[in-house]
Design a protein around this motif. Structure first.
Motif, PDB file in Angstrom:
ATOM      1  N   SER A   3      16.192   4.746   4.623  1.00 40.26           N
ATOM      2  CA  SER A   3      17.410   4.067   5.057  1.00 40.26           C
ATOM      3  C   SER A   3      17.854   3.014   4.044  1.00 40.26           C
ATOM      4  O   SER A   3      19.029   2.923   3.698  1.00 40.26           O
ATOM      5  CB  SER A   3      17.185   3.420   6.425  1.00 40.26           C
ATOM      6  OG  SER A   3      18.322   2.699   6.842  1.00 40.26           O
ATOM      7  N   TYR A   4      16.911   2.213   3.537  1.00 38.97           N
ATOM      8  CA  TYR A   4      17.250   1.171   2.574  1.00 38.97           C
ATOM      9  C   TYR A   4      17.712   1.764   1.244  1.00 38.97           C
ATOM     10  O   TYR A   4      18.614   1.234   0.599  1.00 38.97           O
ATOM     11  CB  TYR A   4      16.052   0.258   2.322  1.00 38.97           C
ATOM     12  CG  TYR A   4      15.634  -0.555   3.524  1.00 38.97           C
ATOM     13  CD1 TYR A   4      16.560  -0.913   4.501  1.00 38.97           C
ATOM     14  CD2 TYR A   4      14.318  -0.967   3.694  1.00 38.97           C
ATOM     15  CE1 TYR A   4      16.184  -1.656   5.600  1.00 38.97           C
ATOM     16  CE2 TYR A   4      13.936  -1.716   4.793  1.00 38.97           C
ATOM     17  CZ  TYR A   4      14.871  -2.051   5.743  1.00 38.97           C
ATOM     18  OH  TYR A   4      14.492  -2.787   6.839  1.00 38.97           O
TER      19      TYR A   4
ATOM     20  N   GLU B 262       7.604   5.181  10.571  1.00 40.49           N
ATOM     21  CA  GLU B 262       8.627   4.135  10.546  1.00 40.49           C
ATOM     22  C   GLU B 262       8.834   3.615   9.127  1.00 40.49           C
ATOM     23  O   GLU B 262       9.980   3.319   8.727  1.00 40.49           O
ATOM     24  CB  GLU B 262       8.215   2.991  11.479  1.00 40.49           C
ATOM     25  CG  GLU B 262       9.201   1.843  11.567  1.00 40.49           C
ATOM     26  CD  GLU B 262      10.511   2.209  12.219  1.00 40.49           C
ATOM     27  OE1 GLU B 262      11.443   1.386  12.166  1.00 40.49           O
ATOM     28  OE2 GLU B 262      10.611   3.328  12.787  1.00 40.49           O
ATOM     29  N   PHE B 263       7.760   3.492   8.368  1.00 41.26           N
ATOM     30  CA  PHE B 263       7.882   3.067   6.972  1.00 41.26           C
ATOM     31  C   PHE B 263       8.738   4.043   6.177  1.00 41.26           C
ATOM     32  O   PHE B 263       9.625   3.636   5.412  1.00 41.26           O
ATOM     33  CB  PHE B 263       6.489   2.951   6.341  1.00 41.26           C
ATOM     34  CG  PHE B 263       6.513   2.729   4.851  1.00 41.26           C
ATOM     35  CD1 PHE B 263       6.689   1.452   4.339  1.00 41.26           C
ATOM     36  CD2 PHE B 263       6.366   3.787   3.971  1.00 41.26           C
ATOM     37  CE1 PHE B 263       6.713   1.231   2.965  1.00 41.26           C
ATOM     38  CE2 PHE B 263       6.400   3.574   2.604  1.00 41.26           C
ATOM     39  CZ  PHE B 263       6.577   2.303   2.101  1.00 41.26           C
ATOM     40  N   GLN B 264       8.501   5.344   6.368  1.00 37.01           N
ATOM     41  CA  GLN B 264       9.276   6.343   5.648  1.00 37.01           C
ATOM     42  C   GLN B 264      10.741   6.302   6.062  1.00 37.01           C
ATOM     43  O   GLN B 264      11.654   6.422   5.230  1.00 37.01           O
ATOM     44  CB  GLN B 264       8.693   7.738   5.893  1.00 37.01           C
ATOM     45  CG  GLN B 264       9.288   8.820   5.016  1.00 37.01           C
ATOM     46  CD  GLN B 264       9.027   8.569   3.544  1.00 37.01           C
ATOM     47  OE1 GLN B 264       7.916   8.221   3.162  1.00 37.01           O
ATOM     48  NE2 GLN B 264      10.048   8.727   2.709  1.00 37.01           N
TER      49      GLN B 264
ATOM     50  N   LEU C 154       7.920  -3.860   5.533  1.00 35.01           N
ATOM     51  CA  LEU C 154       7.493  -2.574   4.993  1.00 35.01           C
ATOM     52  C   LEU C 154       6.018  -2.595   4.613  1.00 35.01           C
ATOM     53  O   LEU C 154       5.283  -1.630   4.858  1.00 35.01           O
ATOM     54  CB  LEU C 154       8.342  -2.225   3.767  1.00 35.01           C
ATOM     55  CG  LEU C 154       9.790  -1.815   4.016  1.00 35.01           C
ATOM     56  CD1 LEU C 154      10.526  -1.647   2.692  1.00 35.01           C
ATOM     57  CD2 LEU C 154       9.864  -0.534   4.829  1.00 35.01           C
ATOM     58  N   THR C 155       5.577  -3.696   4.029  1.00 35.52           N
ATOM     59  CA  THR C 155       4.171  -3.818   3.643  1.00 35.52           C
ATOM     60  C   THR C 155       3.255  -3.754   4.853  1.00 35.52           C
ATOM     61  O   THR C 155       2.224  -3.062   4.841  1.00 35.52           O
ATOM     62  CB  THR C 155       3.955  -5.136   2.890  1.00 35.52           C
ATOM     63  OG1 THR C 155       4.773  -5.154   1.731  1.00 35.52           O
ATOM     64  CG2 THR C 155       2.500  -5.296   2.481  1.00 35.52           C
ATOM     65  N   LEU C 156       3.618  -4.468   5.910  1.00 34.64           N
ATOM     66  CA  LEU C 156       2.792  -4.471   7.120  1.00 34.64           C
ATOM     67  C   LEU C 156       2.796  -3.105   7.803  1.00 34.64           C
ATOM     68  O   LEU C 156       1.800  -2.728   8.435  1.00 34.64           O
ATOM     69  CB  LEU C 156       3.288  -5.552   8.083  1.00 34.64           C
ATOM     70  CG  LEU C 156       3.128  -6.995   7.588  1.00 34.64           C
ATOM     71  CD1 LEU C 156       3.699  -7.969   8.603  1.00 34.64           C
ATOM     72  CD2 LEU C 156       1.667  -7.316   7.295  1.00 34.64           C
ATOM     73  N   LEU C 157       3.895  -2.366   7.683  1.00 35.75           N
ATOM     74  CA  LEU C 157       3.924  -1.014   8.239  1.00 35.75           C
ATOM     75  C   LEU C 157       2.958  -0.097   7.507  1.00 35.75           C
ATOM     76  O   LEU C 157       2.434   0.864   8.085  1.00 35.75           O
ATOM     77  CB  LEU C 157       5.343  -0.438   8.162  1.00 35.75           C
ATOM     78  CG  LEU C 157       6.368  -0.999   9.150  1.00 35.75           C
ATOM     79  CD1 LEU C 157       7.744  -0.416   8.868  1.00 35.75           C
ATOM     80  CD2 LEU C 157       5.959  -0.707  10.596  1.00 35.75           C
TER      81      LEU C 157
END
Length: 366
Positions: free
Chosen positions: A134-135, A127-129, A51-54
């Protein structure tokens, strides 16, 4: 040309070093933020790092003006301390002519940011959102706009539901016109179809007007068991703010997709000003980076024997932040319709360039 290549190489070295430092700090800070956000969710370290890299491309895109102005300051302070600027002027080359290489590099970086970094940042932000929803919600709600209208997907207790509307209206409540809702079981099989003239989002429910429900069961005629309601309430996990926030995230849309999205939003009845302003702001980004180079150079192209280098650096950084604030403020005014779109996007970088050129000419010629 040899001297220009030398200045270009020094500028690029400063840009990469400063960018690497900021990138490392940003990843560490954002990783801590993800740990805090998902403290109540059982996520592995690899997923948090993912998530951080996204988030990284969007953060780099946002930091570009700061990186450019700091790189310019580092370049010219270094040249002044080694007296290379004095030698350059002694050869008959003016200080403004020495800016050619950094300005061209800033234009190139800005063009690459628009053409390459922007689509990458948009894709990774989206994608991050999606993964965050989702999580946190065990299933994401999706929204899309097309020429056919508005499409929504929401999670439900026994599956999911897809909502389609041909038009919208914004007020205190979010209203949808000519609504079709299809509910699905967890195995993906459709269970109901609902048609309504209008749907309004109120207190966690879709309030449907003049609704008709068809139950989709094997071996039965749906029309036979159809039921009509003047008013029908259906629970939903969506909120007006969540839907409008999704629509308002311009940075999750590629600059190549913005023109089509603007047309689709206009046809669906949504305001498009914020997207039109955002598109023009992105196109004006190369000029804004050039302005950052000129502002940084205006205060640091001086010999160290004059003293006050620290004050000059601080003034350049503060002026750069001020121009950045003015650009964001003009963008907000453009989104609210208080400034023409092109003025809101293009006036700040042009004004910054003219201001910094005035300072440079005054410093060179007095």
């Amino acid at each position: 040309m040899i001297l220009d290549r030398y200045f270009a190489r020094r500028f690029m070295q400063s840009f990469l070093v400063i960018g690497g430092i900021f990138l490392t700090l940003m990843i560490l800070i954002d990783l801590i933020e993800q740990l805090r956000r998902f403290d109540d969710v059982d996520l592995s370290f690899s997923r948090l790092l993912h998530l951080t890299l996204l988030n990284t491309p969007a953060a780099i895109s946002e930091m570009l003006p700061l990186l450019v102005i700091l790189s310019t300051i580092a370049l010219f302070v270094g040249l002044a301390r080694t007296s290379e600027l004095v030698v350059t002027r002694a050869t008959g080359r003016s200080g403004i002519r020495a800016l050619l290489a950094p300005v061209l590099l800033a234009l190139t970086i800005g063009a690459l940011a628009v053409a390459l970094l922007n689509p990458i940042a948009a894709a990774t932000s989206e994608e991050f959102q999606r993964l965050s929803d989702s999580y946190r919600n065990n299933g994401s709600s999706a929204l899309s706009i097309s020429s056919e209208g508005l499409w929504l997907r929401q999670s439900a207790e026994n599956g999911q539901a897809v909502v389609h509307a041909r038009g919208t209206s914004n007020g205190d409540t979010l209203g949808l016109n000519d609504v079709t809702i299809i509910t699905f079981a967890r195995n993906g099989k459709p269970t109901q179809q609902i048609l309504a003239d209008r749907a309004e989002l109120e207190d966690g429910n879709w309030v449907l007007s003049h609704a008709k429900i068809w139950t989709l069961e094997d071996g039965q005629n749906p029309e036979t068991n159809a039921v009509e309601h003047e008013r029908l309430e259906l629970p939903t996990t969506l909120t007006r703010e969540r839907i409008l926030d999704t629509l308002g995230k311009q940075d999750s849309v590629s600059v190549y997709d913005l023109p089509q999205l603007i047309r689709d939003l206009r046809e669906a009845g949504f305001s498009t000003k914020q997207y039109e302003v955002w598109l023009q702001v992105q196109l004006a980004r190369p000029l804004f980076l050039v302005a950052m180079v000129l502002i940084g150079a205006a205060f640091t192209m001086r010999h160290v024997r004059f003293g006050g280098t620290g004050i000059a650096v601080l003034t350049a950084v503060l002026l750069g932040f001020s121009i950045y604030f003015v650009r964001n403020f003009a963008q907000i005014l453009g989104e609210n319709g208080q400034l023409p779109i092109y003025v809101a996007a293009w006036a700040p970088p042009f004004a910054a360039i003219l201001l910094s050129l005035g300072l440079l000419l005054h410093a060179e010629d007095g």
